[in-house]
Design an enzyme around this catalytic site. Structure first.
Site, PDB file in Angstrom:
ATOM      1  N   PHE A 178      34.940  78.203  83.165  1.00  0.00           N
ATOM      2  CA  PHE A 178      36.342  78.145  82.541  1.00  0.00           C
ATOM      3  C   PHE A 178      37.293  78.025  83.679  1.00  0.00           C
ATOM      4  CE2 PHE A 178      40.359  80.016  81.481  1.00  0.00           C
ATOM      5  CZ  PHE A 178      40.700  79.272  80.252  1.00  0.00           C
TER       6      PHE A 178
ATOM      7  N   ASP B 238      50.849 100.732  71.442  1.00  0.00           N
ATOM      8  CA  ASP B 238      50.470  99.495  72.054  1.00  0.00           C
ATOM      9  C   ASP B 238      48.984  98.923  71.239  1.00  0.00           C
ATOM     10  OD1 ASP B 238      52.134  98.866  74.105  1.00  0.00           O
ATOM     11  OD2 ASP B 238      51.362  99.984  75.510  1.00  0.00           O
TER      12      ASP B 238
ATOM     13  N   ASP C 203      53.089 102.046  80.880  1.00  0.00           N
ATOM     14  CA  ASP C 203      52.553 102.391  82.163  1.00  0.00           C
ATOM     15  C   ASP C 203      53.423 101.306  83.155  1.00  0.00           C
ATOM     16  OD1 ASP C 203      51.509  99.940  81.134  1.00  0.00           O
ATOM     17  OD2 ASP C 203      49.417 100.386  81.232  1.00  0.00           O
TER      18      ASP C 203
END
Lengths: 563, 709
Positions: B404, B317, B545
């Site tokens: 944000f 990953d 996972d």
């Protein structure tokens, strides 16, 4: 003396190496089934006429076909020998071969061993020679090559349940390989003076004034396949030492080349079939190194001569010439001995029994290594590949991967088959020798007492179990005891090895083929070649060292110690 | 990555030694011996030799009683040494398992009655009495009684007992965070858990069984090697058995000497069969699992450890393994007519209140750039004051922060009438265009350039004026490039998996030096990629996972699940990483390779040893018949008896001497196969050939010196 030998050896290896590529190119399409389609259609039609077909077989079917074919061959050959007195092409009116000898001979020729407990010219009719022995010379050779092809396919194929078709293999090998080669070689031999006739034996009056008989026969046609198929069964008792079988130095060279021609070419064919020619060359080089060292050792020991005779001035400093033909000398005889025992041919042009102790031990060791130094046609390659799997298995772990050879993982089943293959011949040789040196009928055959007698028995079992067929001589082997014991050793030495090899081929064919990376162990470089040679020598040495120590080694030490 | 619970054990300590010595003798039973065919032959030889000794003591021996007795004693030692090696390896493994067993205490569980929802009545039951599909309530302070799935609620859970990670994790119903492990503790709130396993089948149960070796089955390669060792043993059995008739013939032929005696043949047999590797084989396997455990990885089978050594392709990953996982500001690109300093200042101000790693990194970069240049941020004082206010938890006077939001996709600050905003290019464009401004074409080109480098462009604007772009870069971990180069040398291909688009992925892949990448990864194309590699004959390893990783994990040849992952992921994997560290895969591969190398090295060593033993024993056994064979006594050993004993003693001691190597593994180097083979062959092959010559000679000298022979 050694100079002449090295020139001959160099010439021999040069010619052989030149033949490897074209022979490989000839053999590979036969193995991979990529013959011209018109030929294949012809074979298929022929097989259909026989009620067979050329569809792919699993290893079990392949094995069954092979065993059935060979059992049938042995029965027919036995029958022919027993009935020859009543059959044509028998100008010398030779009677039926004795049952024990006929059994031994039938097994011997079917198993590609060609151990000869009989003398050809006084035992076998022309019909038996031509329609029995010569036919088995072809078929046993084709059987061996077929097994090698099946194993090659096992390595080459991916997740396949099919290792080829036995009937098509035998047919194509015989038709497209052995027959054309034999015809060419037979003509070449005839040009050198090898006989080819069906006449009765020729009587004449010798210079000394007494009558003598010259044996005749269709020799050349049989001689060619005897060598090309690494059969080794001579038309005459004297085998390739007989001037009608092997007349000249040129014919001697041709004979040696013919023995190695197919085994060497198969290495290259293997490389082609698995798609990486370097793999084939690696096998060829490993075999060549072992061969050159062994041949040189024989020549060197022979050149040393026998110190007991030298002390008397009896050998004129010419080395050990006892039992050798002056046409061939030490160079031609030593090289021939190495060739015929490295390959499981067993044709001889000198008496191995008369070699020096260690000069005679090397041919014996070449056989005991499992006939993998070129070896028999087919059997040499499959034997060597089994050793390659073994070498890869132990050493491959050391690169931190589970072992693989040519992208095929070596798993428990494969290891079982490898283990069976390497167990069979030591079992036959050591157990056979052990029985023979203890029981009375075994000891009765010994012509020489002591360590040399032991060597003779050990040589006989090594030769039979490894399907070589050469004899040390000195052993009276045409007795019920030896005919039976050696017959069993030949049969099991051949087929108890072929069955696990075919099972291995089947198991390999069914596997995925992993692609090589930098992390996989290279099997084409110098290191691997060294490793392969090391494995062959280590297994051979560890198995036979004690026995050899009690035979030729002690004999050698005794002769040189008293000197 | 946390290693504070790393289970590393010393090779030997008192606590381990005592049980190991006890087990050494326990393993003398017939059943234990039958498991190892090579050592079983030694075992039988020891028994036979002991019987012959008694016979000799009674005056009927073929060989002198003291010689037979000494051989018998050393054969027993050979058996015991092999037992000790195995017992020690298992003892170390058990000690590691014991630390896991602490988690196995029975606890009380609140088993919910129908309708099995929060608020239903519960009964207190012992955790061992829970069955699959029972539903329990776990409230704060409770220990989760068994592995299961959260079906209701949300809670923070302390999983440090199995992961060693002290920060609590959130577990909630649905999604990737719904699985819980027995033995962990709920710290806050409550969850309702459906038990997913029966007692004795929990994850930890299986781990412990595995580690203790109770369920250890021989791996395929171990089986294959055992077959080879068995075949060699049979050959040597044949060699020694046939020596009896050969010797009888020779004595008869030579008319001198005597037939080789049974104790001598037994000694020869034991010396020749591969006892070194035979005695250490199972210890090597157990030690391999132990080493994995020390790296906080638990394999569900020994087969997985073996397969790890074979891996050709690593799927890694991107986030966490290759990059730090958050983007960091790396450059300010000012718009035409705007100074770099103005842009930096504006970006700095807009990010002061931004708590995200990206925001923080903009602050850091702005300060570094201006400080480094010797200047100051124009509005430094304003900024410092702002910062001080922020730290004091006050809302700065005259300033308001714009957080944000998903709608505006911008954040910024309003300060003394200045309206500074930063955000994605299209969001800022909408913003300035709404205010009547426009984004210069040249700036848009800059934005594209930055995006094509794999970075994220963040546009900064003040009012309607666009000031420039901040480049946020995915930072590749230092040293990872070298690590990949090493892997490449070992023949292992690295593939980066990322959800990023192709362009971004390609840029990071180039920077990190991976061999290939999969952009816009989905569970489906991950699975397809694994199948594709496998079809090309390569073995694939991956970590995962999430539940959606489960199919890919199941397809991969080596699958490491994060312990923080879901139950489904852990079930599909064949290893679990307790640290949940994405780089662990590389360590796992190394441990697998090391175990296989150790096995190969000791096998080679064992076989090469035989040559010297022949040179010791053949002259010793047969020189009485053929004195000429003394020429083979190249080591010049003192007497036949001492030659024989020296070989047997060497054979026994070498097992003890190699135990540390078997347990620690041979030294691992990241090299290509050819180079590894050359080194190991030289060390263990040639070394194995030569060492026994010296060793046997040394023992012989000692024996003669002590006057024992």
């Amino acid at each position: 003396m050694m100079t002449a030998f090295f020139w001959l050896l160099a010439l021999f290896m040069l010619l052989l190496t030149l033949s490897v590529r074209p022979m490989g190119a000839w053999l590979a399409p036969l193995a991979s089934g990529s013959l011209p389609s018109r030929w294949q259609a012809f074979d298929a039609a022929l097989l259909r006429r026989l009620g067979l077909n050329d569809a792919g077989m699993g290893w079990r079917d392949y094995t069954l076909a092979l065993l059935a074919f060979n059992v049938l061959g042995a029965v027919l050959l036995y029958g022919l020998q027993r009935l020859q007195g009543a059959l044509p092409f028998n100008p010398q009116q030779l009677g039926a071969v004795e049952a024990g000898s006929a059994f031994n001979t039938a097994v011997s020729f079917v198993a590609n061993t060609n151990w000869q407990g009989y003398a050809g010219e006084t035992t076998m009719s022309y019909l038996t020679q031509m329609a029995g022995l010569a036919v088995q010379n072809f078929l046993s050779a084709a059987t061996g090559i077929a097994v090698a092809f099946a194993l090659m396919r096992g390595f080459a194929r991916r997740e396949s349940g099919d290792i080829g078709n036995f009937w098509a293999d035998v047919l194509r090998i015989t038709l497209y390989l052995l027959l054309p080669l034999s015809i060419v070689l037979a003509l070449l031999l005839v040009s050198q003076g090898v006989l080819q006739n069906l006449s009765g034996y020729l009587g004449f009056e010798a210079l000394a004034g007494h009558g003598q008989t010259l044996a005749m026969g269709p020799v050349a046609s049989q001689e060619a396949i005897k060598l090309l198929g690494t059969n080794g069964g001579g038309f005459f008792n004297a085998n390739s030492a007989h001037p009608f079988e092997n007349p000249s130095e040129l014919s001697n060279l041709l004979q040696m080349l013919a023995i190695f021609l197919i085994p060497a070419g198969l290495c290259h064919a293997f490389g082609r079939v698995v798609g990486d020619r370097r793999q084939g060359w690696a096998i060829y080089i490993a075999m060549s190194v072992l061969f050159v060292v062994a041949a040189s050792a024989i020549a060197w020991f022979e050149a040393q001569g026998n110190p007991l005779l030298s002390a008397l001035g009896a050998d004129g400093g010419s080395g050990n010439l006892e039992g050798k033909d002056m046409r061939f000398g030490i160079a031609g005889s030593s090289l021939f001995a190495a060739v015929t025992t490295a390959a499981s041919c067993g044709a001889v042009n000198a008496m191995h029994d008369s070699f020096t102790a260690l000069g005679g031990m090397v041919p014996m060791l070449l056989m005991q290594l499992g006939e993998v130094v070129f070896g028999g046609v087919g059997s040499g390659l499959y034997g060597m590949l089994v050793f390659a799997v073994l070498a890869v298995f132990v050493a491959g772990l050391m690169v931190g991967r589970t072992p693989e050879y040519l992208g095929k993982k070596i798993e428990p089943f494969d290891m079982k088959m490898v283990a069976l293959t390497i167990l069979v011949t030591p079992l036959l040789v050591l157990a056979g020798t052990a029985v023979a040196v203890v029981v009375a009928p075994g000891l009765a055959g010994l012509a020489n007492p002591g360590a040399h007698g032991f060597s003779e028995v050990l040589y006989a079992f090594s030769s039979a179990a490894n399907n070589n067929g050469s004899a040390f001589a000195g052993l009276s082997a045409n007795t019920p005891f030896y005919n039976a014991m050696l017959g069993i050793a030949m049969w099991l030495g051949r087929f108890a090895v072929i069955v696990p090899v075919l099972a291995l081929a089947g198991s390999l064919a069914a596997k995925k083929r992993l692609s090589p990376t930098l992390g996989s162990m290279p099997t084409h470089d110098g290191l691997f070649i060294g490793l392969l040679i090391g494995s062959v020598l280590l297994v051979g040495a560890l198995t036979y060292l004690p026995a050899l120590a009690l035979g030729p080694v002690v004999e050698h030490l005794a002769i040189w110690a008293t000197h | 990555m946390s290693h504070h619970k790393k289970m590393v054990l010393p090779l030997l300590d008192g606590a381990l030694l005592r049980p190991a010595l006890r087990d050494t003798f326990h393993k003398l039973g017939l059943r234990a011996q039958l498991k190892n065919p090579v050592m079983f032959v030694v075992y039988l030889g020891s028994i036979l030799c002991s019987v012959l000794w008694v016979q000799a003591l009674l005056g009927h021996g073929q060989a002198p009683a003291w010689l037979t007795g000494s051989i018998a004693v050393w054969l027993w030692f050979t058996v015991l040494f092999a037992n000790f090696a195995e017992a020690l390896a298992e003892g170390r493994s058990k000690a590691q398992a014991a630390s896991l067993k602490g988690l196995q205490k029975s606890t009380w569980a609140k088993k919910l009655a129908a309708p099995q929802r929060y608020g239903a009545e519960f009964a207190m039951v012992e955790s061992f009495d829970l069955r699959r599909d029972d539903v329990v309530l776990v409230q704060h302070g409770d220990v989760i009684p068994c592995d299961g799935e959260v079906i209701e609620g949300i809670a923070s859970v302390d999983e440090s007992a199995i992961t060693g990670e002290s920060a609590p994790v959130i577990r909630e119903s649905g999604g990737d965070f719904s699985s819980v492990t027995g033995g962990t503790r709920v710290l806050s709130d409550w969850i309702v858990v459906r038990i997913s396993v029966n007692p004795g089948e929990t994850f930890i149960d299986r781990m412990i069984a595995m580690v203790e070796g109770a369920k250890r089955r021989k791996t395929p390669n171990e089986v294959a090697l055992t077959i080879l060792l068995l075949a060699l043993t049979l050959i040597f059995l044949l060699v020694t058995v046939t020596l009896l008739p050969f010797s009888a013939y020779s004595v008869n032929a030579a008319g001198s000497g005597e037939v080789v005696s049974l104790p001598v043949l037994i000694a020869l047999l034991v010396c020749l069969i591969p006892t070194t590797i035979g005695g250490l084989l199972s210890a090597i396997g157990v030690a391999g699992m132990s080493r994995l455990m020390a790296a906080n990885v638990i394999a569900t089978s020994g087969r997985a450890v073996e397969a790890a050594g074979d891996v050709d392709v690593l799927l890694l990953d991107k986030t966490g393994t290759i990059t730090f996982g958050n983007r960091q500001a790396s450059a300010f690109v000012a718009a035409a007519g705007v100074s770099q300093a103005t842009l930096a200042e504006a970006a700095w101000l807009a990010s002061l209140a931004d708590d995200t790693p990206e925001g923080k990194s903009i602050v850091v970069l702005a300060q570094r750039l201006t400080d480094g240049a010797g200047g100051h941020l124009d509005d430094a004082k304003v900024g410092r004051k702002l910062l001080a206010d922020l730290h004091a938890g006050l809302t700065p006077a005259g300033a308001s922060f714009v957080p944000f939001t998903a709608q505006t996709r911008m954040s910024g600050i309003n300060l003394d009438g200045r309206h500074i905003r930063k955000g994605a290019a299209d969001a800022i464009r909408r913003h300035v265009e709404a205010l009547g401004g426009s984004v210069p074409r040249s700036l848009l080109q800059q934005v594209d350039t930055i995006a094509s480098r794999g970075s994220t462009p963040l546009v900064v604007a003040e009012g309607a004026q666009v000031l420039g772009v901040v480049e946020l870069k995915d930072v590749v971990k230092p040293g990872i490039r070298e690590r990949f180069a090493q892997l490449r040398q070992m023949g292992i291909k690295t593939v980066m998996i990322t959800g990023d688009n192709r362009l971004t992925a390609a840029a990071i892949a180039a920077e990190a030096g991976v061999d290939d990448f999969l952009a816009e990864a989905t569970p489906e194309n991950k699975l397809a990629m694994i199948r594709d590699y496998q079809a090309r004959g390569q073995l694939v390893a991956m970590t995962g996972d999430g539940t959606n990783d489960a199919p890919a994990l199941a397809q991969a040849d080596v699958a490491v699940a994060m312990n923080s992952g879901t139950q489904a992921a852990r079930e599909a994997a064949n290893m679990v990483d307790l640290d949940s560290s994405p780089t662990k895969l590389i360590e796992v591969v190394e441990i697998g390779k090391q175990m296989l190398m150790t096995r190969g090295a000791l096998t080679t060593f064992s076989l090469a040893n035989d040559v010297a033993k022949y040179f010791a024993i053949i002259p010793a056994a047969f020189a009485v018949t053929y004195p000429q064979l003394n020429a083979l006594n190249v080591m010049q050993l003192a007497s036949p008896a001492s030659a024989l004993l020296s070989a047997v003693i060497f054979n026994a001691l070498i097992i003890i001497a190699l135990i540390p190597l078997a347990l620690k593994g041979v030294r691992y180097r990241a090299l290509g196969a050819a180079e590894l083979l050359r080194r190991n062959l030289l060390l263990y092959g040639v070394g194995g050939l030569l060492l026994p010559f010296a060793g046997i000679k040394l023992i012989d000298m000692l024996l003669s010196l002590l006057g024992l022979v």
